[in-house]
Design a protein around this motif. Structure first.
Motif, PDB file in Angstrom:
ATOM      1  N   MET A  49       0.794  -1.231   0.196  1.00  0.00           N
ATOM      2  CA  MET A  49       0.190   0.083   0.225  1.00  0.00           C
ATOM      3  C   MET A  49       0.997   1.429   0.111  1.00  0.00           C
ATOM      4  O   MET A  49       0.332   2.216   0.646  1.00  0.00           O
ATOM      5  N   ASN A  50       1.913   1.287  -0.636  1.00  0.00           N
ATOM      6  CA  ASN A  50       2.731   2.152  -0.852  1.00  0.00           C
ATOM      7  C   ASN A  50       3.157   2.845   0.421  1.00  0.00           C
ATOM      8  O   ASN A  50       3.390   4.285   0.462  1.00  0.00           O
ATOM      9  N   GLY A  51       3.619   2.262   1.622  1.00  0.00           N
ATOM     10  CA  GLY A  51       4.134   2.811   2.808  1.00  0.00           C
ATOM     11  C   GLY A  51       3.129   3.322   3.690  1.00  0.00           C
ATOM     12  O   GLY A  51       3.097   4.044   4.694  1.00  0.00           O
ATOM     13  N   MET A  52       1.693   3.309   3.112  1.00  0.00           N
ATOM     14  CA  MET A  52       0.698   4.123   3.734  1.00  0.00           C
ATOM     15  C   MET A  52      -0.110   3.308   4.637  1.00  0.00           C
ATOM     16  O   MET A  52      -1.190   3.600   5.385  1.00  0.00           O
ATOM     17  N   ALA A  53      -0.014   1.721   4.749  1.00  0.00           N
ATOM     18  CA  ALA A  53      -0.776   1.000   5.884  1.00  0.00           C
ATOM     19  C   ALA A  53       0.190  -0.100   6.071  1.00  0.00           C
ATOM     20  O   ALA A  53       1.461  -0.337   5.599  1.00  0.00           O
ATOM     21  N   VAL A  54      -0.199  -0.732   7.359  1.00  0.00           N
ATOM     22  CA  VAL A  54       0.460  -1.963   7.864  1.00  0.00           C
ATOM     23  C   VAL A  54      -0.615  -2.901   8.121  1.00  0.00           C
ATOM     24  O   VAL A  54      -1.819  -2.517   8.653  1.00  0.00           O
ATOM     25  N   GLN A  55      -0.522  -4.129   8.000  1.00  0.00           N
ATOM     26  CA  GLN A  55      -1.314  -5.311   8.411  1.00  0.00           C
ATOM     27  C   GLN A  55      -0.661  -6.219   9.178  1.00  0.00           C
ATOM     28  O   GLN A  55       0.565  -6.451   8.900  1.00  0.00           O
ATOM     29  N   ASP A  56      -1.188  -6.531  10.223  1.00  0.00           N
ATOM     30  CA  ASP A  56      -0.760  -7.572  11.032  1.00  0.00           C
ATOM     31  C   ASP A  56      -1.850  -8.680  11.089  1.00  0.00           C
ATOM     32  O   ASP A  56      -2.847  -8.594  10.610  1.00  0.00           O
ATOM     33  N   GLU A  57      -1.195  -9.935  11.245  1.00  0.00           N
ATOM     34  CA  GLU A  57      -2.026 -11.176  11.256  1.00  0.00           C
ATOM     35  C   GLU A  57      -1.483 -12.067  12.566  1.00  0.00           C
ATOM     36  O   GLU A  57      -0.290 -12.053  12.926  1.00  0.00           O
ATOM     37  N   THR A  58      -2.623 -12.584  13.364  1.00  0.00           N
ATOM     38  CA  THR A  58      -2.222 -13.724  14.266  1.00  0.00           C
ATOM     39  C   THR A  58      -2.736 -15.019  13.738  1.00  0.00           C
ATOM     40  O   THR A  58      -3.855 -15.014  12.993  1.00  0.00           O
ATOM     41  N   THR A  59      -1.989 -16.081  14.162  1.00  0.00           N
ATOM     42  CA  THR A  59      -2.318 -17.399  14.033  1.00  0.00           C
ATOM     43  C   THR A  59      -2.358 -18.102  15.216  1.00  0.00           C
ATOM     44  O   THR A  59      -1.471 -17.951  15.932  1.00  0.00           O
ATOM     45  N   LYS A  60      -3.483 -18.473  15.668  1.00  0.00           N
ATOM     46  CA  LYS A  60      -3.564 -19.129  17.213  1.00  0.00           C
ATOM     47  C   LYS A  60      -3.493 -20.787  17.269  1.00  0.00           C
ATOM     48  O   LYS A  60      -4.098 -21.280  16.166  1.00  0.00           O
ATOM     49  N   ALA A  61      -3.058 -21.304  18.131  1.00  0.00           N
ATOM     50  CA  ALA A  61      -3.123 -22.480  18.544  1.00  0.00           C
ATOM     51  C   ALA A  61      -4.397 -23.381  17.881  1.00  0.00           C
ATOM     52  O   ALA A  61      -4.349 -24.638  17.391  1.00  0.00           O
ATOM     53  N   ASP A  62      -5.497 -22.785  18.477  1.00  0.00           N
ATOM     54  CA  ASP A  62      -6.836 -23.392  18.124  1.00  0.00           C
ATOM     55  C   ASP A  62      -7.551 -23.158  16.597  1.00  0.00           C
ATOM     56  O   ASP A  62      -8.549 -23.680  16.163  1.00  0.00           O
ATOM     57  N   GLY A  63      -6.462 -22.910  15.795  1.00  0.00           N
ATOM     58  CA  GLY A  63      -6.610 -22.520  14.259  1.00  0.00           C
ATOM     59  C   GLY A  63      -7.536 -21.297  13.976  1.00  0.00           C
ATOM     60  O   GLY A  63      -7.875 -20.966  12.879  1.00  0.00           O
ATOM     61  N   LEU A  64      -7.809 -20.356  14.708  1.00  0.00           N
ATOM     62  CA  LEU A  64      -8.442 -19.204  14.653  1.00  0.00           C
ATOM     63  C   LEU A  64      -7.481 -18.064  14.202  1.00  0.00           C
ATOM     64  O   LEU A  64      -6.384 -18.234  14.656  1.00  0.00           O
ATOM     65  N   HIS A  65      -7.839 -17.011  13.684  1.00  0.00           N
ATOM     66  CA  HIS A  65      -7.038 -15.924  13.185  1.00  0.00           C
ATOM     67  C   HIS A  65      -7.582 -14.669  13.278  1.00  0.00           C
ATOM     68  O   HIS A  65      -8.716 -14.656  13.357  1.00  0.00           O
ATOM     69  N   SER A  66      -6.992 -13.788  13.432  1.00  0.00           N
ATOM     70  CA  SER A  66      -7.481 -12.328  13.483  1.00  0.00           C
ATOM     71  C   SER A  66      -6.235 -11.459  13.055  1.00  0.00           C
ATOM     72  O   SER A  66      -5.102 -11.761  12.995  1.00  0.00           O
ATOM     73  N   GLY A  67      -6.715 -10.136  12.815  1.00  0.00           N
ATOM     74  CA  GLY A  67      -5.658  -9.087  12.505  1.00  0.00           C
ATOM     75  C   GLY A  67      -6.094  -7.813  12.231  1.00  0.00           C
ATOM     76  O   GLY A  67      -7.344  -7.580  12.600  1.00  0.00           O
ATOM     77  N   SER A  68      -5.399  -6.851  11.859  1.00  0.00           N
ATOM     78  CA  SER A  68      -5.695  -5.435  11.512  1.00  0.00           C
ATOM     79  C   SER A  68      -5.223  -4.890  10.496  1.00  0.00           C
ATOM     80  O   SER A  68      -3.914  -5.252  10.032  1.00  0.00           O
ATOM     81  N   ILE A  69      -5.881  -4.040   9.812  1.00  0.00           N
ATOM     82  CA  ILE A  69      -5.316  -3.214   8.766  1.00  0.00           C
ATOM     83  C   ILE A  69      -5.452  -1.756   9.276  1.00  0.00           C
ATOM     84  O   ILE A  69      -6.358  -1.077   9.981  1.00  0.00           O
ATOM     85  N   ARG A  70      -4.026  -1.184   9.455  1.00  0.00           N
ATOM     86  CA  ARG A  70      -3.899   0.224   9.895  1.00  0.00           C
ATOM     87  C   ARG A  70      -3.572   1.029   8.740  1.00  0.00           C
ATOM     88  O   ARG A  70      -2.458   0.960   8.164  1.00  0.00           O
ATOM     89  N   GLN A  71      -4.438   2.110   8.380  1.00  0.00           N
ATOM     90  CA  GLN A  71      -3.982   2.697   7.325  1.00  0.00           C
ATOM     91  C   GLN A  71      -3.945   4.493   7.477  1.00  0.00           C
ATOM     92  O   GLN A  71      -5.017   5.160   8.186  1.00  0.00           O
TER      93      GLN A  71
END
Length: 111
Positions: free
Chosen positions: A1-23
């Motif tokens: 995103m041309n340095g205008m955003a950051v995405q993070d992602e979590t992977t948990k032991a139970d197989g669930l995922h979450s994350g965020s997009i900071r723009q």
């Protein structure tokens, strides 16, 4: 995103995922953050804010469990080439009281 955003992602032991997009929005000169998870929701929650000194602080209106008015605050800090830290906490409107609910130490993914 041309340095205008950051995405993070979590992977948990139970197989669930979450994350965020900071723009970063140059129009409003603030950060907009949207959180998502494995559990589908009809709309994504959003936080808004800006850099304050060497931190980025974002807010989303949220009453306390007891119904007191306040915000859920995200504070990103300790930025370096290897990653950054962040804390999520509920704060009252005056920000004189806070209740942290998590601290995360993010490390950049080696590609």
């Amino acid at each position: 995103m041309n340095g205008m955003a950051v995405q993070d992602e979590t992977t948990k032991a139970d197989g669930l995922h979450s994350g965020s997009i900071r723009q970063y929005s140059t129009d409003s000169a603030r950060w907009n953050v949207h959180y998502y998870s494995t559990v589908a929701t009809p709309s994504l929650r959003a936080w808004y804010g800006n850099r304050k000194g060497d931190k980025i602080i974002l807010y989303s209106e949220q009453p306390s469990p007891q119904g007191n008015p306040g915000f859920y605050r995200l504070t990103f800090s300790d930025f370096c080439n290897e990653g950054y830290n962040w804390v999520g906490e509920w704060v009252d409107k005056s920000e004189s009281f806070s209740y942290p609910t998590w601290k995360i130490f993010c490390k950049k993914k080696k590609v």
